[in-house]
Motif scaffolding. Structure first.
Motif, mmCIF file in Angstrom:
data_model
loop_
_atom_site.group_PDB
_atom_site.id
_atom_site.type_symbol
_atom_site.label_atom_id
_atom_site.label_comp_id
_atom_site.label_asym_id
_atom_site.label_seq_id
_atom_site.Cartn_x
_atom_site.Cartn_y
_atom_site.Cartn_z
ATOM 1 N N SER A 183 0.936 -1.097 -0.034
ATOM 2 C CA SER A 183 0.167 0.064 0.057
ATOM 3 C C SER A 183 0.928 1.330 -0.123
ATOM 4 C CB SER A 183 -0.823 0.062 1.179
ATOM 5 O OG SER A 183 -0.332 0.257 2.402
ATOM 6 N N ARG A 184 2.180 0.927 0.237
ATOM 7 C CA ARG A 184 3.026 2.242 0.362
ATOM 8 C C ARG A 184 2.448 3.565 1.228
ATOM 9 N NH1 ARG A 184 2.927 -1.265 -4.490
ATOM 10 N NH2 ARG A 184 5.078 -0.839 -5.184
ATOM 11 N N CYS A 185 2.500 3.097 2.535
ATOM 12 C CA CYS A 185 1.604 4.060 3.497
ATOM 13 C C CYS A 185 2.466 4.967 4.579
ATOM 14 C CB CYS A 185 0.426 3.184 4.328
ATOM 15 S SG CYS A 185 1.282 2.101 5.549
ATOM 16 N N TRP A 186 3.810 4.667 4.176
ATOM 17 C CA TRP A 186 4.814 5.106 5.341
ATOM 18 C C TRP A 186 4.403 4.815 6.781
ATOM 19 C CZ3 TRP A 186 4.181 6.945 0.518
ATOM 20 C CH2 TRP A 186 5.301 7.328 -0.172
ATOM 21 N N MET A 187 3.932 3.608 6.979
ATOM 22 C CA MET A 187 3.452 2.937 8.432
ATOM 23 C C MET A 187 2.293 3.640 8.944
ATOM 24 S SD MET A 187 5.315 0.782 9.959
ATOM 25 C CE MET A 187 7.096 0.889 10.317
ATOM 26 N N ASN A 188 1.642 4.007 8.095
ATOM 27 C CA ASN A 188 0.212 4.986 8.596
ATOM 28 C C ASN A 188 -1.020 3.993 8.185
ATOM 29 O OD1 ASN A 188 1.116 7.396 9.504
ATOM 30 N ND2 ASN A 188 1.834 7.672 7.450
ATOM 31 N N THR A 209 15.635 2.441 2.463
ATOM 32 C CA THR A 209 15.651 3.684 1.838
ATOM 33 C C THR A 209 14.623 4.418 1.275
ATOM 34 O OG1 THR A 209 17.010 4.709 -0.252
ATOM 35 C CG2 THR A 209 15.924 2.520 -0.560
ATOM 36 N N SER A 210 14.520 5.655 1.235
ATOM 37 C CA SER A 210 13.313 6.462 1.148
ATOM 38 C C SER A 210 12.070 6.236 2.007
ATOM 39 C CB SER A 210 12.893 6.260 -0.456
ATOM 40 O OG SER A 210 11.810 7.060 -0.743
ATOM 41 N N MET A 211 10.824 5.658 1.497
ATOM 42 C CA MET A 211 9.828 5.284 2.321
ATOM 43 C C MET A 211 10.287 4.219 3.269
ATOM 44 S SD MET A 211 6.141 3.453 1.589
ATOM 45 C CE MET A 211 6.868 1.728 1.389
ATOM 46 N N TRP A 221 5.193 10.645 -5.361
ATOM 47 C CA TRP A 221 4.345 9.500 -4.609
ATOM 48 C C TRP A 221 2.860 9.822 -4.523
ATOM 49 C CZ3 TRP A 221 8.657 11.235 -1.801
ATOM 50 C CH2 TRP A 221 9.981 10.683 -1.910
ATOM 51 N N GLN A 222 2.256 10.791 -5.154
ATOM 52 C CA GLN A 222 1.085 11.268 -4.911
ATOM 53 C C GLN A 222 -0.238 10.364 -4.924
ATOM 54 O OE1 GLN A 222 0.120 14.380 -3.224
ATOM 55 N NE2 GLN A 222 2.253 14.139 -2.915
ATOM 56 N N TRP A 223 -0.037 9.368 -5.712
ATOM 57 C CA TRP A 223 -1.111 8.291 -5.660
ATOM 58 C C TRP A 223 -1.174 7.451 -4.589
ATOM 59 C CZ3 TRP A 223 -2.205 3.214 -5.596
ATOM 60 C CH2 TRP A 223 -3.487 2.766 -6.267
ATOM 61 N N PHE A 224 0.105 7.133 -3.945
ATOM 62 C CA PHE A 224 -0.136 6.396 -2.727
ATOM 63 C C PHE A 224 -0.567 7.302 -1.608
ATOM 64 C CE2 PHE A 224 3.007 4.122 -5.397
ATOM 65 C CZ PHE A 224 2.446 2.909 -5.441
ATOM 66 N N ILE A 225 -0.186 8.429 -1.484
ATOM 67 C CA ILE A 225 -0.169 9.349 -0.419
ATOM 68 C C ILE A 225 -1.811 9.699 -0.269
ATOM 69 C CG2 ILE A 225 0.138 11.601 0.415
ATOM 70 C CD1 ILE A 225 3.014 11.262 -0.753
ATOM 71 N N LYS A 226 -2.385 9.813 -1.379
ATOM 72 C CA LYS A 226 -3.879 10.212 -1.512
ATOM 73 C C LYS A 226 -4.625 9.098 -0.929
ATOM 74 C CE LYS A 226 -3.482 13.494 -5.128
ATOM 75 N NZ LYS A 226 -3.953 13.691 -6.514
#
Length: 268
Positions: free
Chosen positions: A71-76, A105-107, A144-149
């Motif tokens: 999901s690439r959620c940055w642990m959220n 690395t990165s996220m 990374w806006q698609w995932f962030i949204k």
């Protein structure tokens, strides 16, 4: 002639596999566990590939755990951090682990820092972590806006506090504008060693890997050899953050300083 034997392929066992989280582990011979968090990757609908696992294993010596988030959620994602903590705790008990480290690395680096705040780790190795991707905190961030949204809840909105001692943090960033807007927000800490690579962008570890420097950096950080780490980083055009900031301040001073003309009496 290369006298080294063939590289042993790591055999991973799945510890957790329920969307959007996958956790795998490969056993080592020591009592040290390195937890590697994957980055966003390049293919939206596929699991991000494992990263750093070969370097972290050090030839099968270290146990390696790979944490992947499709999901690439940055642990959220709600409860994701707890599931990871449970998997690590169970693995530690099953294998007699006495030392835990995180890398990414990165996220993946952001996630490695998050875990370091919640779990007793010895070292955090973070390449190009974001300070935040929340639109209110970093409105200028347009990647990374698609995932962030897709993120609805933000239990880990920003990295206001870094992992505390006894954890040692080794952090690495480039100096392009998209990098600077993140690393400048990270606070100073006595357990943080922060390097800036001159002329490097967000993906500079590709060049480090190509130049065979990345493995040396990771090995020195895992083995807590700061002197060796500093030498390798400097050879790859990296400097400590305070040195970089002093250099930038000096450049700015000379660039904006009013040019003085020679007195008329000395002219001609």
């Amino acid at each position: 002639m290369n006298k080294a034997g063939p590289i042993k392929r790591l055999e991973f066992t799945t510890l957790h596999d329920a969307h959007p989280l996958r956790i795998e582990a490969a056993a080592g011979s020591s009592r040290r566990l390195v937890v590697s968090f994957t980055s966003v990757g390049t293919e939206r609908n596929k699991w991000p590939p494992r990263e750093f696992v070969g370097m972290a294993s050090q030839g099968g010596n270290n146990h390696v755990m790979c944490v992947s988030d499709i999901s690439r959620c940055w642990m959220n994602n709600d409860g994701m951090d707890g599931k990871i903590e449970t998997a690590i705790s169970d693995y530690v008990l099953d294998h007699g682990i006495t030392s835990i480290m995180t890398i990414g690395t990165s996220m993946g680096a952001y996630n490695a820092l998050v875990l370091g705040r919640k779990f007793p780790v010895d070292r955090v190795i973070a390449f190009t972590p974001q300070y935040s991707v929340h639109p209110d905190v970093m409105p200028e961030e347009d990647r990374w806006q698609w995932f962030i949204k897709q993120i609805k809840d933000w239990p880990h909105k920003e990295m206001k506090k870094l992992p505390r001692r006894p954890a040692k943090i080794f952090m690495f960033h480039g100096d392009t504008p998209d990098e600077q807007r993140h690393w400048k927000r990270f606070g100073e800490a006595d357990n943080l060693t922060h390097y800036i690579f001159c002329g490097a962008n967000h993906n500079f570890i590709r060049n480090l890997k190509k130049d065979q420097k990345l493995n040396q950096i990771v090995r020195a950080a895992i083995n807590n050899r700061p002197g060796r780490l500093s030498k390798v980083v400097r050879r790859a055009a990296g400097v400590r953050r305070h040195e970089y900031e002093d250099w930038m301040a000096a450049n700015s001073f000379f660039a904006t300083r009013r040019k003085r003309s020679r007195p008329a009496a000395l002219s001609g």
